[in-house]
Design a protein around this motif. Structure first.
Motif, PDB file in Angstrom:
ATOM      1  N   MET A   1       1.122  -1.470  -0.096  1.00 51.50           N
ATOM      2  CA  MET A   1      -0.006  -0.231   0.062  1.00 51.50           C
ATOM      3  C   MET A   1       0.730   0.802  -0.136  1.00 51.50           C
ATOM      4  O   MET A   1       2.773   1.718  -0.199  1.00 51.50           O
ATOM      5  N   THR A   2       0.680   2.336   0.375  1.00 52.94           N
ATOM      6  CA  THR A   2       1.109   3.565   0.125  1.00 52.94           C
ATOM      7  C   THR A   2      -0.038   4.370   1.013  1.00 52.94           C
ATOM      8  O   THR A   2      -1.303   4.276   1.582  1.00 52.94           O
ATOM      9  N   TYR A   3       0.957   5.746   1.784  1.00 54.35           N
ATOM     10  CA  TYR A   3       0.076   6.847   1.993  1.00 54.35           C
ATOM     11  C   TYR A   3       0.030   7.821   1.545  1.00 54.35           C
ATOM     12  O   TYR A   3       1.549   8.338   2.133  1.00 54.35           O
ATOM     13  N   CYS A   4      -0.195   8.899   1.223  1.00 54.83           N
ATOM     14  CA  CYS A   4       0.024   9.991   0.687  1.00 54.83           C
ATOM     15  C   CYS A   4      -0.798  11.441   1.205  1.00 54.83           C
ATOM     16  O   CYS A   4      -2.163  11.103   0.807  1.00 54.83           O
ATOM     17  N   VAL A   5      -0.155  12.349   0.771  1.00 50.73           N
ATOM     18  CA  VAL A   5      -1.761  13.591   1.300  1.00 50.73           C
ATOM     19  C   VAL A   5      -1.240  14.897   0.499  1.00 50.73           C
ATOM     20  O   VAL A   5       0.084  14.967   0.291  1.00 50.73           O
ATOM     21  N   GLY A   6      -2.030  14.934   0.009  1.00 53.26           N
ATOM     22  CA  GLY A   6      -1.331  16.729  -0.896  1.00 53.26           C
ATOM     23  C   GLY A   6      -2.698  18.192  -0.209  1.00 53.26           C
ATOM     24  O   GLY A   6      -3.942  17.692   0.068  1.00 53.26           O
ATOM     25  N   LEU A   7      -2.254  18.714   0.332  1.00 54.73           N
ATOM     26  CA  LEU A   7      -3.067  19.820   1.947  1.00 54.73           C
ATOM     27  C   LEU A   7      -3.102  20.972   0.253  1.00 54.73           C
ATOM     28  O   LEU A   7      -1.832  21.373   0.286  1.00 54.73           O
ATOM     29  N   ARG A   8      -4.395  21.798   0.261  1.00 53.58           N
ATOM     30  CA  ARG A   8      -4.651  23.212  -0.037  1.00 53.58           C
ATOM     31  C   ARG A   8      -4.522  23.763   1.175  1.00 53.58           C
ATOM     32  O   ARG A   8      -5.477  23.565   1.846  1.00 53.58           O
ATOM     33  N   LEU A   9      -3.630  25.241   1.064  1.00 55.94           N
ATOM     34  CA  LEU A   9      -3.997  26.110   1.697  1.00 55.94           C
ATOM     35  C   LEU A   9      -4.102  26.990   1.183  1.00 55.94           C
ATOM     36  O   LEU A   9      -3.630  27.232  -0.204  1.00 55.94           O
ATOM     37  N   ASN A  10      -4.263  27.886   2.294  1.00 60.09           N
ATOM     38  CA  ASN A  10      -4.634  29.507   0.839  1.00 60.09           C
ATOM     39  C   ASN A  10      -3.449  30.002   0.654  1.00 60.09           C
ATOM     40  O   ASN A  10      -3.345  29.993  -0.158  1.00 60.09           O
ATOM     41  N   HIS A  11      -1.985  29.690   1.321  1.00 59.17           N
ATOM     42  CA  HIS A  11      -1.093  30.071   0.482  1.00 59.17           C
ATOM     43  C   HIS A  11      -0.385  29.158   0.235  1.00 59.17           C
ATOM     44  O   HIS A  11       0.935  29.451  -0.329  1.00 59.17           O
ATOM     45  N   GLY A  12      -0.603  27.972  -0.104  1.00 58.10           N
ATOM     46  CA  GLY A  12       0.388  27.065  -0.823  1.00 58.10           C
ATOM     47  C   GLY A  12      -0.403  25.546  -0.603  1.00 58.10           C
ATOM     48  O   GLY A  12      -0.981  24.905  -0.387  1.00 58.10           O
ATOM     49  N   LEU A  13       0.166  24.869  -1.243  1.00 59.11           N
ATOM     50  CA  LEU A  13       0.473  23.723  -1.224  1.00 59.11           C
ATOM     51  C   LEU A  13       1.716  22.694  -0.282  1.00 59.11           C
ATOM     52  O   LEU A  13       2.367  23.304  -0.307  1.00 59.11           O
ATOM     53  N   VAL A  14       0.589  21.353   0.556  1.00 61.78           N
ATOM     54  CA  VAL A  14       2.070  21.204   1.568  1.00 61.78           C
ATOM     55  C   VAL A  14       1.537  18.983   1.342  1.00 61.78           C
ATOM     56  O   VAL A  14       0.869  18.700   0.446  1.00 61.78           O
ATOM     57  N   PHE A  15       2.843  18.710   0.007  1.00 59.32           N
ATOM     58  CA  PHE A  15       2.534  17.086  -0.245  1.00 59.32           C
ATOM     59  C   PHE A  15       3.025  16.817   0.587  1.00 59.32           C
ATOM     60  O   PHE A  15       4.950  16.865   1.281  1.00 59.32           O
ATOM     61  N   MET A  16       3.208  15.217   1.098  1.00 59.54           N
ATOM     62  CA  MET A  16       4.421  14.209   1.798  1.00 59.54           C
ATOM     63  C   MET A  16       3.195  12.610   1.262  1.00 59.54           C
ATOM     64  O   MET A  16       2.060  12.442   0.994  1.00 59.54           O
ATOM     65  N   SER A  17       4.413  12.141   1.219  1.00 60.01           N
ATOM     66  CA  SER A  17       4.022  10.382   0.571  1.00 60.01           C
ATOM     67  C   SER A  17       5.390   9.570   1.486  1.00 60.01           C
ATOM     68  O   SER A  17       5.807  10.345   1.946  1.00 60.01           O
ATOM     69  N   ASP A  18       4.693   8.772   1.917  1.00 58.44           N
ATOM     70  CA  ASP A  18       5.305   7.340   2.470  1.00 58.44           C
ATOM     71  C   ASP A  18       6.909   6.977   1.327  1.00 58.44           C
ATOM     72  O   ASP A  18       6.383   7.127   0.069  1.00 58.44           O
ATOM     73  N   THR A  19       7.303   5.931   1.480  1.00 57.33           N
ATOM     74  CA  THR A  19       7.623   5.276   0.263  1.00 57.33           C
ATOM     75  C   THR A  19       8.276   3.738   0.464  1.00 57.33           C
ATOM     76  O   THR A  19       8.787   3.098  -0.646  1.00 57.33           O
ATOM     77  N   ARG A  20       7.169   3.350   1.214  1.00 55.43           N
ATOM     78  CA  ARG A  20       6.958   1.330   1.489  1.00 55.43           C
ATOM     79  C   ARG A  20       6.369   0.881  -0.434  1.00 55.43           C
ATOM     80  O   ARG A  20       4.981   1.610  -0.228  1.00 55.43           O
ATOM     81  N   THR A  21       6.527  -0.392  -0.827  1.00 54.16           N
ATOM     82  CA  THR A  21       5.773  -0.594  -1.148  1.00 54.16           C
ATOM     83  C   THR A  21       6.283  -2.343  -1.271  1.00 54.16           C
ATOM     84  O   THR A  21       7.449  -2.738  -0.678  1.00 54.16           O
ATOM     85  N   ASN A  22       5.182  -2.678  -1.512  1.00 52.51           N
ATOM     86  CA  ASN A  22       5.059  -3.959  -1.065  1.00 52.51           C
ATOM     87  C   ASN A  22       4.082  -5.211  -1.931  1.00 52.51           C
ATOM     88  O   ASN A  22       3.611  -4.709  -3.073  1.00 52.51           O
ATOM     89  N   ALA A  23       4.990  -6.286  -2.392  1.00 57.60           N
ATOM     90  CA  ALA A  23       4.907  -7.074  -3.060  1.00 57.60           C
ATOM     91  C   ALA A  23       4.619  -8.730  -1.744  1.00 57.60           C
ATOM     92  O   ALA A  23       4.594  -9.245  -2.083  1.00 57.60           O
ATOM     93  N   GLY A  24       3.130  -8.544  -1.322  1.00 54.09           N
ATOM     94  CA  GLY A  24       3.398  -9.303   0.267  1.00 54.09           C
ATOM     95  C   GLY A  24       3.392  -9.178   0.893  1.00 54.09           C
ATOM     96  O   GLY A  24       5.156  -7.524   0.528  1.00 54.09           O
ATOM     97  N   VAL A  25       4.064  -9.031   2.540  1.00 55.63           N
ATOM     98  CA  VAL A  25       4.136  -8.472   3.542  1.00 55.63           C
ATOM     99  C   VAL A  25       5.371  -9.244   3.354  1.00 55.63           C
ATOM    100  O   VAL A  25       6.513  -8.624   3.868  1.00 55.63           O
ATOM    101  N   ASP A  26       6.070 -10.300   2.529  1.00 56.95           N
ATOM    102  CA  ASP A  26       7.506 -10.891   2.717  1.00 56.95           C
ATOM    103  C   ASP A  26       8.664  -9.712   1.488  1.00 56.95           C
ATOM    104  O   ASP A  26       9.204 -10.569   1.411  1.00 56.95           O
TER     105      ASP A  26
END
Lengths: 244, 244
Positions: free
Chosen positions: B1-26
């Motif tokens: 899975m993954t988690y990314c968020v993009g936040l829109r503020l009145n004065h700009g944007l904030v981006f954050m993302s994780d870096t894990r990728t997986n094909a199964g837990v192993d």
């Protein structure tokens, strides 16, 4: 969907369930998802269900029949010598009901599956709580994993993980569950008020305090509004990021 | 899975993302999921991705090719006259890549699908942020819905809903996203550190502050530990339930 939580404390069990069922977002209803069978002083079982409503209601009706019809009583949970054997009976019943729905040869868009939380005590045995899967097998709540969630478990999990304490009072546990339910209610339309809540005091072997919590319940409103403020204050109490 | 968020503020944007990728837990790996293309003063685009890694990497590589190869430049996002048209180009590319994978006739256990957050600004136009679906269509962040989450969005949503404020500073927004990511990291193994973070200041039309946050980052540790304590204090500040 559904949200139910069973919490195992050192001195008892706490159960909470929502009451919303839906077939699509345009077809919602209120159904009780918490059922109790008791013979005070001898045994007490509480069951909560998530999943296909036809499946869960059939399981509950069959358990009900078995506790009433004389010819079934010997094989029903009211005669089970232990919590473990009672859980096995429920598990077998779940498997049978799902198998017979699926065996009709009719395909349903929705799955026939259902998951249950089953807790209580048989006099002379230990208080125990199980999570029963659609396949009929089950796992038990332990010190390492002292609570079970079924249905929409994600939104309400972070606070459970962080604030649960096996020695907390029923009153604090009720607060914890309401916070967890409130986070879920705000994010998933298919979880809805009113909520059913029940306490079971270890070794009492009878039904404990019970309450249906409606939208206008003053304590629920206090927690729901108060938690938003408390969260914002908690958030403000942490230091802001510094660009470096 | 993954988690990314993009936040829109009145004065700009904030981006954050994780870096894990997986094909199964192993089988887990670390891959960057945040990409930026810029021509300072003229345009800035940041893209974050969730979903099939082969799909997302192909989309990124194709965007990359199109910004470099002279014969493609006319049709690439670096020539797009507006954010809207750039988003349309990315959406078409996503659809093409998924279609061509699926058209191979080979079935994959995993889906070829992918979802993207795409934000930025073209000089002379407005700062905008979009969520692009696997079908290539997209929606835009608005005042009513000022942030997008892709991937494992449930655990981290309650705090976003409650603490987001369109006028919050970048520093406070970074704190908010770290709290949201911390809740997700604790509950879903398929979301993992390090995290990538980027700020975009409205009308700057160039890449803003950027940081990779690792497990030992002192500020991340402070937030992660501090949030548990702050949550417990918030919880304790609410009145306990009273049996009545």
């Amino acid at each position: 969907m559904t949200y139910c939580v069973g919490l195992r404390l050192n001195h008892g069990l706490v159960f909470m369930s929502d009451t919303r069922t839906n077939a699509g977002v345009d077809n919602i209803s209120t159904f009780r998802k918490m059922y109790t069978w008791e013979m005070p002083g001898e045994r007490l079982f509480t069951l909560m269900s998530a999943g296909n409503l036809a499946t869960t209601q059939t399981v509950v009706s069959m358990l009900e029949e078995h506790t009433k019809a004389a010819e079934h009583r010997k094989t029903g949970i009211m005669e089970a010598p232990s919590m473990f054997l009672a859980a096995q009976m429920v598990g077998e019943m779940v498997r049978e009901v799902i198998k017979s729905s699926a065996a009709g040869g009719l395909q349903s868009e929705a799955s026939f599956g259902a998951t249950f939380i089953f807790g209580g005590q048989v006099a002379g045995g230990a208080m125990r709580m199980f999570m029963i899967y659609p396949e009929g097998n089950f796992i038990e709540a332990t010190d390492d994993n002292p609570f079970f969630q079924i249905g929409e478990h994600k939104y309400g999990k972070p606070i459970l993980v962080r604030a649960y304490d096996p020695d907390m009072s029923f009153e604090k546990a009720a607060k914890l569950l309401l916070v967890s339910f409130d986070s879920t209610l705000r994010s998933n339309l298919s979880v809805g008020l009113p909520l059913d809540m029940q306490f079971y005091a270890k070794d009492s072997v009878k039904k404990g305090y019970e309450k249906r919590i409606t939208e206008n319940d003053p304590y629920y409103r206090q927690i729901s509004d108060g938690w938003s403020n408390a969260l914002r204050m908690a958030f403000d109490s942490l230091p802001d990021f510094v660009q470096a």
